[in-house]
Write an enzyme that holds these catalytic residues in place. Structure first.
Site, PDB file in Angstrom:
ATOM      1  N   ASP A 293     -13.950   5.822  -3.014  1.00 46.46           N
ATOM      2  CA  ASP A 293     -13.184   5.677  -3.754  1.00 46.46           C
ATOM      3  C   ASP A 293     -13.689   5.041  -5.104  1.00 46.46           C
ATOM      4  OD1 ASP A 293     -11.364   3.636  -2.618  1.00 46.46           O
ATOM      5  OD2 ASP A 293     -12.648   1.689  -2.064  1.00 46.46           O
TER       6      ASP A 293
ATOM      7  N   GLY B 270     -16.534  -7.250  -5.973  1.00 48.42           N
ATOM      8  CA  GLY B 270     -15.656  -7.102  -4.371  1.00 48.42           C
ATOM      9  C   GLY B 270     -16.297  -5.654  -4.438  1.00 48.42           C
ATOM     10  N   GLY B 271     -15.876  -5.380  -3.054  1.00 47.13           N
ATOM     11  CA  GLY B 271     -16.238  -4.260  -2.657  1.00 47.13           C
ATOM     12  C   GLY B 271     -16.181  -3.082  -3.901  1.00 47.13           C
TER      13      GLY B 271
ATOM     14  N   ASN C  81     -14.298   2.545   2.898  1.00 46.02           N
ATOM     15  CA  ASN C  81     -12.960   2.392   2.709  1.00 46.02           C
ATOM     16  C   ASN C  81     -11.984   3.600   4.178  1.00 46.02           C
ATOM     17  OD1 ASN C  81     -13.391   4.713   1.785  1.00 46.02           O
ATOM     18  ND2 ASN C  81     -11.802   4.596  -0.121  1.00 46.02           N
TER      19      ASN C  81
ATOM     20  N   SER D 153       0.772  -0.998  -0.063  1.00 44.18           N
ATOM     21  CA  SER D 153      -0.366   0.618  -0.071  1.00 44.18           C
ATOM     22  C   SER D 153       0.448   1.246  -0.165  1.00 44.18           C
ATOM     23  CB  SER D 153      -1.121   0.032   1.136  1.00 44.18           C
ATOM     24  OG  SER D 153      -1.273   1.261   1.051  1.00 44.18           O
TER      25      SER D 153
ATOM     26  N   LYS E 123     -12.825  -4.073   3.506  1.00 41.00           N
ATOM     27  CA  LYS E 123     -13.937  -2.747   2.745  1.00 41.00           C
ATOM     28  C   LYS E 123     -15.573  -3.619   3.380  1.00 41.00           C
ATOM     29  CE  LYS E 123     -10.866  -0.883  -0.874  1.00 41.00           C
ATOM     30  NZ  LYS E 123     -10.981  -0.314  -1.247  1.00 41.00           N
TER      31      LYS E 123
ATOM     32  N   SER F  21      -0.097   3.977   1.100  1.00 42.87           N
ATOM     33  CA  SER F  21      -1.179   5.266   1.388  1.00 42.87           C
ATOM     34  C   SER F  21      -0.862   5.767   2.106  1.00 42.87           C
ATOM     35  CB  SER F  21      -2.629   4.682   1.808  1.00 42.87           C
ATOM     36  OG  SER F  21      -3.545   4.146   1.290  1.00 42.87           O
TER      37      SER F  21
END
Ligand code: NDP
Length: 263
Positions: free
Chosen positions: A99, A122-123, A84, A14, A63, A16
């Protein structure tokens, strides 16, 4: 010092922490953002409180569990049941989803989209499909297994598994599966992906930082494509605004977050 984190499994890839810490550091905001490898999603809430976090991002595969972990979910996250971003508001966990708007930011340069194929259910696919439908875009969903498709049928999408897929023409095909994230798999068998890419104008992948087998094939076919970096940037800016409670200017957040991509 406010503490933030990203929860995921895997989470080592990640970006982030780099993105958010770049904003905090350059704008002298007293905060630090770390990564937490969380195997058991049901432990999200207790881990969040144990680490005394002010806020967090949630990535694959937690999520939908994150939605359950919140005391309240606001905005688009509430509509789709996928979270998220979490903020600790006076001891209550408030969930959001950034997202979908992040993805809309990313595909702006492709122009008007009328017909999109989503690979995966999925999410991320839920968030994108709901947002596309809001924009009156025709959405087709193709997933490996059938169990997650009910949500998309209800939303008004055309839904298929690998076994009953019938191909159409698309403006854009998006890989929202985790195929290619930590392996070299295509999001569906080659016999499906090849003709799909022959019938689309653009291709996008939610995965960032690598050329997935899906994007490799798009590149070989000279299709204009992009990976998930701009989506990541878009969702990150919106999440950071929530983290700092809108105390920093959006343009400044964007500047320093974008710079972190060069690191
Ligand atoms: P989920 O776990 O919610 O969903 C995963 C989906 O991928 C399911 O539809 C699953 O199918 C499918 N899938 C998993 N493995 C394979 C495989 N080998 N072949 C085909 N299909 C597969 O994940 P998320 O929606 O949260 O995330 C999906 C991807 O998007 C991740 O790679 C994540 O890193 C990325 N992402 C990137 C963002 C960005 O900012 N760039 C933001 C959000 C996500 P089944 O139902 O059959 O199990």
């Amino acid at each position: 010092m406010k503490l933030f984190a990203i929860f995921g499994n895997p989470v080592a890839h990640s970006r982030s922490p780099l993105m958010h810490n770049s904003v905090f550091k350059n704008l002298n905001y007293k905060a630090c953002y770390m990564r937490v490898h969380l195997q058991d999603g049901s432990k999200l809430r207790e881990t969040f409180f144990a680490l005394k976090l002010k806020g967090a991002n949630i990535t694959v595969p937690h999520k939908e569990t994150a939605y359950e972990a919140c005391d309240e979910v606001r905005g688009f996250g509430k509509k789709i049941g996928v979270v998220n971003t979490i903020i600790n508001e006076n001891g209550r966990l408030i969930g959001y989803n950034t997202d979908a708007d992040g993805f809309m930011f990313a595909i702006k340069e492709f122009g008007t989209m009328k017909n999109i194929l989503l690979l995966g259910a999925g999410g991320t696919a839920k968030a994108l499909a709901s947002r596309f439908i809001q924009e009156s875009i025709k959405v087709t969903v193709l997933n490996r297994s059938a169990s997650r498709l009910a949500y998309f049928k209800e939303l008004g999408c055309s839904c298929f598994t690998w076994n009953d897929f019938s191909i159409g023409n698309y403006d854009l095909v998006v890989n929202t599966t985790s195929a290619g994230l930590k392996d070299e798999e295509l999001p569906a068998p080659k016999e499906i992906i090849e003709p799909v890419l022959n019938n689309t104008s653009f291709a996008a992948d939610a995965i960032y930082g690598k050329l997935t087998p899906f994007l490799k094939m798009a590149k070989e076919k000279n299709i204009i494509y992009k990976d998930g970096a701009d989506m990541l940037l878009g969702q990150g800016i919106l999440a950071n605004e929530l983290f700092v409670d809108y105390e920093l200017k959006t343009e400044d957040i964007k500047t320093y977050m974008s710079r972190s991509f060069e690191l």
